[in-house]
Design a protein around this motif. Structure first.
Motif, PDB file in Angstrom:
ATOM      1  N   ALA A   1       0.761  -1.624   0.139  1.00 23.44           N
ATOM      2  CA  ALA A   1      -0.087   0.002   0.008  1.00 23.44           C
ATOM      3  C   ALA A   1       0.743   1.468   0.206  1.00 23.44           C
ATOM      4  O   ALA A   1       0.146   2.590  -0.776  1.00 23.44           O
ATOM      5  CB  ALA A   1      -0.721   0.120   1.414  1.00 23.44           C
ATOM      6  N   GLY A   2       2.087   1.242   0.963  1.00 24.12           N
ATOM      7  CA  GLY A   2       2.651   2.557   0.578  1.00 24.12           C
ATOM      8  C   GLY A   2       3.442   2.497  -0.945  1.00 24.12           C
ATOM      9  O   GLY A   2       3.847   4.104  -0.477  1.00 24.12           O
ATOM     10  N   THR A   3       4.417   1.710  -1.080  1.00 23.03           N
ATOM     11  CA  THR A   3       4.632   1.820  -2.948  1.00 23.03           C
ATOM     12  C   THR A   3       3.801   2.148  -3.599  1.00 23.03           C
ATOM     13  O   THR A   3       3.981   3.017  -4.632  1.00 23.03           O
ATOM     14  CB  THR A   3       4.967   0.848  -3.051  1.00 23.03           C
ATOM     15  N   MET A   4       2.392   1.712  -3.293  1.00 21.25           N
ATOM     16  CA  MET A   4       1.130   1.715  -4.296  1.00 21.25           C
ATOM     17  C   MET A   4       0.818   3.287  -3.959  1.00 21.25           C
ATOM     18  O   MET A   4      -0.638   3.518  -4.598  1.00 21.25           O
ATOM     19  CB  MET A   4       0.795   0.445  -4.337  1.00 21.25           C
ATOM     20  N   ALA A   5       0.751   3.897  -2.754  1.00 21.73           N
ATOM     21  CA  ALA A   5       0.259   5.459  -2.425  1.00 21.73           C
ATOM     22  C   ALA A   5      -1.226   4.295  -1.937  1.00 21.73           C
ATOM     23  O   ALA A   5      -2.351   5.878  -2.333  1.00 21.73           O
ATOM     24  CB  ALA A   5       0.496   6.543  -3.479  1.00 21.73           C
ATOM     25  N   LEU A   6      -1.622   3.285  -2.013  1.00 25.00           N
ATOM     26  CA  LEU A   6      -2.811   3.008  -1.669  1.00 25.00           C
ATOM     27  C   LEU A   6      -3.630   3.409  -0.098  1.00 25.00           C
ATOM     28  O   LEU A   6      -2.255   2.681   0.677  1.00 25.00           O
ATOM     29  CB  LEU A   6      -3.315   1.430  -1.855  1.00 25.00           C
ATOM     30  N   ARG A   7      -4.485   4.217   0.176  1.00 27.83           N
ATOM     31  CA  ARG A   7      -4.958   4.361   1.503  1.00 27.83           C
ATOM     32  C   ARG A   7      -6.138   3.643   1.937  1.00 27.83           C
ATOM     33  O   ARG A   7      -6.922   3.716   0.929  1.00 27.83           O
ATOM     34  CB  ARG A   7      -5.135   5.859   1.971  1.00 27.83           C
ATOM     35  N   SER A   8      -6.715   3.821   3.468  1.00 23.69           N
ATOM     36  CA  SER A   8      -8.193   3.314   3.277  1.00 23.69           C
ATOM     37  C   SER A   8      -8.344   4.377   4.292  1.00 23.69           C
ATOM     38  O   SER A   8      -8.516   4.410   5.194  1.00 23.69           O
ATOM     39  CB  SER A   8      -8.312   2.000   4.888  1.00 23.69           C
TER      40      SER A   8
ATOM     41  N   CYS B   1      -1.737  -4.834   8.333  1.00 20.48           N
ATOM     42  CA  CYS B   1      -1.406  -3.471   8.001  1.00 20.48           C
ATOM     43  C   CYS B   1      -1.503  -3.646  10.220  1.00 20.48           C
ATOM     44  O   CYS B   1      -0.851  -4.224  11.163  1.00 20.48           O
ATOM     45  CB  CYS B   1      -2.447  -2.574   7.877  1.00 20.48           C
ATOM     46  N   THR B   2      -0.819  -1.899  10.413  1.00 28.02           N
ATOM     47  CA  THR B   2      -0.514  -1.562  12.082  1.00 28.02           C
ATOM     48  C   THR B   2      -1.015  -1.655  12.406  1.00 28.02           C
ATOM     49  O   THR B   2      -2.813  -1.485  11.994  1.00 28.02           O
ATOM     50  CB  THR B   2      -0.080  -0.250  11.992  1.00 28.02           C
ATOM     51  N   PRO B   3      -1.960  -2.280  14.102  1.00 31.24           N
ATOM     52  CA  PRO B   3      -3.146  -1.742  14.747  1.00 31.24           C
ATOM     53  C   PRO B   3      -3.447  -0.772  15.120  1.00 31.24           C
ATOM     54  O   PRO B   3      -5.045  -0.985  14.302  1.00 31.24           O
ATOM     55  CB  PRO B   3      -1.885  -2.503  16.194  1.00 31.24           C
ATOM     56  N   ASP B   4      -3.439   0.460  14.207  1.00 34.66           N
ATOM     57  CA  ASP B   4      -3.810   1.751  14.454  1.00 34.66           C
ATOM     58  C   ASP B   4      -4.739   1.877  13.161  1.00 34.66           C
ATOM     59  O   ASP B   4      -5.798   2.942  12.763  1.00 34.66           O
ATOM     60  CB  ASP B   4      -3.088   2.642  14.188  1.00 34.66           C
ATOM     61  N   ARG B   5      -4.576   1.122  12.445  1.00 37.02           N
ATOM     62  CA  ARG B   5      -5.486   1.635  10.788  1.00 37.02           C
ATOM     63  C   ARG B   5      -6.428  -0.157  10.173  1.00 37.02           C
ATOM     64  O   ARG B   5      -6.727  -0.077   9.581  1.00 37.02           O
ATOM     65  CB  ARG B   5      -4.369   1.415   9.477  1.00 37.02           C
ATOM     66  N   LYS B   6      -5.869  -1.184  10.986  1.00 32.44           N
ATOM     67  CA  LYS B   6      -6.980  -2.084  11.529  1.00 32.44           C
ATOM     68  C   LYS B   6      -8.857  -1.631  11.196  1.00 32.44           C
ATOM     69  O   LYS B   6      -9.044  -2.448  10.558  1.00 32.44           O
ATOM     70  CB  LYS B   6      -7.269  -3.005  12.499  1.00 32.44           C
ATOM     71  N   ALA B   7      -8.888  -0.416  12.320  1.00 31.36           N
ATOM     72  CA  ALA B   7     -10.433  -0.782  12.300  1.00 31.36           C
ATOM     73  C   ALA B   7     -10.433   0.080  11.024  1.00 31.36           C
ATOM     74  O   ALA B   7     -11.909   0.107   9.996  1.00 31.36           O
ATOM     75  CB  ALA B   7     -10.541   0.663  13.408  1.00 31.36           C
ATOM     76  N   GLU B   8      -9.466   1.070  10.471  1.00 29.48           N
ATOM     77  CA  GLU B   8     -10.418   2.127   9.060  1.00 29.48           C
ATOM     78  C   GLU B   8     -10.348   1.209   8.247  1.00 29.48           C
ATOM     79  O   GLU B   8     -11.405   1.283   7.240  1.00 29.48           O
ATOM     80  CB  GLU B   8      -9.406   3.237   9.175  1.00 29.48           C
ATOM     81  N   TRP B   9      -8.854  -0.460   7.877  1.00 25.16           N
ATOM     82  CA  TRP B   9      -9.758  -0.799   6.815  1.00 25.16           C
ATOM     83  C   TRP B   9     -10.926  -2.058   6.830  1.00 25.16           C
ATOM     84  O   TRP B   9     -11.751  -1.777   5.903  1.00 25.16           O
ATOM     85  CB  TRP B   9      -8.592  -2.150   7.187  1.00 25.16           C
ATOM     86  N   ALA B  10     -11.042  -2.149   8.157  1.00 28.00           N
ATOM     87  CA  ALA B  10     -12.308  -3.214   8.525  1.00 28.00           C
ATOM     88  C   ALA B  10     -13.719  -2.555   7.619  1.00 28.00           C
ATOM     89  O   ALA B  10     -14.101  -2.794   7.379  1.00 28.00           O
ATOM     90  CB  ALA B  10     -12.399  -3.704  10.097  1.00 28.00           C
ATOM     91  N   GLN B  11     -13.691  -0.894   8.198  1.00 28.40           N
ATOM     92  CA  GLN B  11     -14.840  -0.030   7.195  1.00 28.40           C
ATOM     93  C   GLN B  11     -14.822  -0.497   6.104  1.00 28.40           C
ATOM     94  O   GLN B  11     -15.942  -0.058   5.829  1.00 28.40           O
ATOM     95  CB  GLN B  11     -14.582   1.702   8.525  1.00 28.40           C
ATOM     96  N   VAL B  12     -13.656   0.106   5.215  1.00 24.18           N
ATOM     97  CA  VAL B  12     -13.547  -0.052   3.902  1.00 24.18           C
ATOM     98  C   VAL B  12     -13.998  -1.354   3.729  1.00 24.18           C
ATOM     99  O   VAL B  12     -14.415  -1.639   2.182  1.00 24.18           O
ATOM    100  CB  VAL B  12     -11.637   0.276   3.688  1.00 24.18           C
ATOM    101  N   LEU B  13     -13.333  -2.389   4.028  1.00 27.15           N
ATOM    102  CA  LEU B  13     -13.699  -3.732   3.519  1.00 27.15           C
ATOM    103  C   LEU B  13     -15.258  -4.063   3.541  1.00 27.15           C
ATOM    104  O   LEU B  13     -15.883  -5.002   2.783  1.00 27.15           O
ATOM    105  CB  LEU B  13     -13.100  -4.601   3.854  1.00 27.15           C
TER     106      LEU B  13
END
Length: 463
Positions: A180-187, A212-224
């Motif tokens: 995601a970092g290399t591809m500039a892909l963000r949640s 992902c890192t723990p602080d981004r799990k909730a946001e990725w969950a919402q996206v998915l």
């Protein structure tokens, strides 16, 4: 180049050759399973008929057999007998086939008793046919499972791993991987174009796993949750807790956070209803739509149709079609300004077609193209606001509604939640109805919503 093109430029829009081949193979193998079942029914009952009438079989018997095969196919499809899992699990495959055959036999017997033709049944041939069919049906199912497992392994899913600051387990190396970092892909839940980019990538996969890192799990969950895909997040620390909603990726624990709300059979039924109703309705309404188009051209300069970016299933952006009801120079392409009751942007013809919902008719073309369904959550413009706040900022569950195709009508519409969204509760009410529909979908409910839509075509909030 459009904003959508720019959003996905330079990003992978296709899976690897291996994943694409695996996904294609799954479809062809399911079709092969359907053909093998039909052949099993044909061979099994032909054996019984040959025992009863050696050398010749009446045309009536063949027509009855053909009818039975059609009934079996419908029952088996409903019973998930052609689910991809039946290609790798002998137990599930045989159980689904036997239950489907038993239901078909029951339907046949009920029809025979209703028609009072039991005296003309060749009982011995029927018994031999049933036994032969069961043997052939189970044998071919076991053989197919054995071949598939030897050639393709236990899994046929096309899997993608997105790494966003997390570690990459060695077991993941056999799957497609995106950094995601290399591809500039963000949640980023505040960026519809980023979500569209992600949806474009995910549409080619059956399963996505996020590391992902723990602080981004909730946001990725919402996206998915709105991505219409089996979505999981790697959570190594959860392995000791043993929760029920846990899967694994090659031995690495993952937490299941999303799943498409409709299985293959239900998606097929919903699509069949859309096609069966949309085609004849479009044919019947075509003269009226042509007349409306002429009136629009005579009333004000500009195109007949108004095209606008809307968020569709899987958070993928599509262009919705409506009859143009506003002056071209004052049209709001982003939908940032809600239509008011005394809005001077609306043309004379536009006021009539908006009041009667006629402006929505071109969306039948969107349904035909597969971008929309007749019934589902209404698609909103990307700049739509409730008061002064964007819809998705009022409630993060807003993105969950995109797990289904958007609809011309929906549960929220028949409950009267339409028109301008001047306050936060205007979108909250619609969101509650959409999520209720999402979690309680049934074909019968779709039919009921369509029937009740006729009562709200003309509504006090339609202007």
């Amino acid at each position: 180049m459009s904003k959508i093109d720019l959003a996905i430029q330079g990003y992978p829009s296709r899976p690897s050759i291996g994943s694409a081949a695996r996904r294609s193979a799954k479809v062809w193998l399911c079709l092969m399973l359907i053909g093998a079942d039909a052949l099993a029914l044909l061979v099994g009952f032909a054996m019984g008929l040959q025992v009863e009438q050696p050398g010749s079989v009446s045309g009536h018997a063949w027509s009855s057999l053909l009818g039975g095969m059609v009934v079996y196919a419908g029952v088996a499809f409903q019973n998930q007998a052609y689910n991809p899992r039946c290609l790798t699990s002998p137990t599930k495959s045989c159980r689904a086939a036997l239950l489907s055959f038993a239901a078909t036999a029951l339907i046949f017997l009920l029809a025979v008793f209703s028609l009072k033709v039991t005296g003309r049944l060749p009982r011995f041939a029927l018994s031999i046919g049933v036994i032969s069919t069961v043997v052939v049906l189970i044998s071919q199912r076991l053989l197919i499972c054995h071949i598939v497992r030897r050639t393709c392994g236990d899994k046929l899913e096309a899997e993608l791993v997105i790494v966003d600051g997390g570690t990459v387990p060695d077991e993941c190396l056999g799957s497609d991987i995106i950094d995601a970092g290399t591809m500039a892909l963000r949640s980023d839940l505040d960026d519809p174009y980023m979500l569209n980019r992600l949806g474009t990538i995910l549409r080619h996969y059956d399963r996505v796993v996020i590391s992902c890192t723990p602080d981004r799990k909730a946001e990725w969950a919402q996206v998915l949750k709105g991505a219409n895909i089996l979505g999981e997040i790697i959570v190594p620390e959860m392995s000791e807790l043993g929760p029920l909603a846990v899967h694994d990726l090659g031995g690495t624990p993952t937490v299941v956070v999303s799943r498409g709300p409709l299985n293959l059979a239900n998606r097929a039924k919903k699509r069949a209803l859309d096609i069966a109703l949309t085609v004849p309705v479009l044919i019947v309404l075509l003269p009226a739509m042509i007349a409306v188009a002429i009136l629009i051209k005579l009333d004000s300069p500009g195109p007949v149709f108004f095209r606008q970016e809307r968020m569709g299933r899987g958070n993928r952006i599509f262009h919705i079609l409506k009859f143009r009801s506003m002056h071209v120079e004052t049209s709001d392409s982003d939908g940032t300004q809600s239509t008011r009751r005394d809005d001077d942007r609306i043309t004379r013809v536009g006021r009539v077609i908006r009041k009667t919902s006629i402006d929505e008719l071109p969306q039948l073309i969107n349904v035909l193209l597969g971008d929309m369904s007749l019934v589902g959550p209404r698609p909103h413009a990307l700049g739509s606001k409730a008061g002064d706040e964007l819809f998705w900022r009022v409630d993060r569950q807003y993105w969950h509604r995109h797990a289904l195709k958007p609809g011309i009508t929906g549960l929220a519409q028949i409950r009267g939640f339409r028109g301008a969204t001047e306050h936060r509760h205007d979108i909250v009410n619609r969101l509650k109805a959409d999520l209720e529909y999402l979690h309680g979908w049934s074909l019968l409910r779709d039919v009921g919503i369509l029937a009740r839509t006729a009562q709200v075509l003309v509504h006090r909030n339609a202007y």
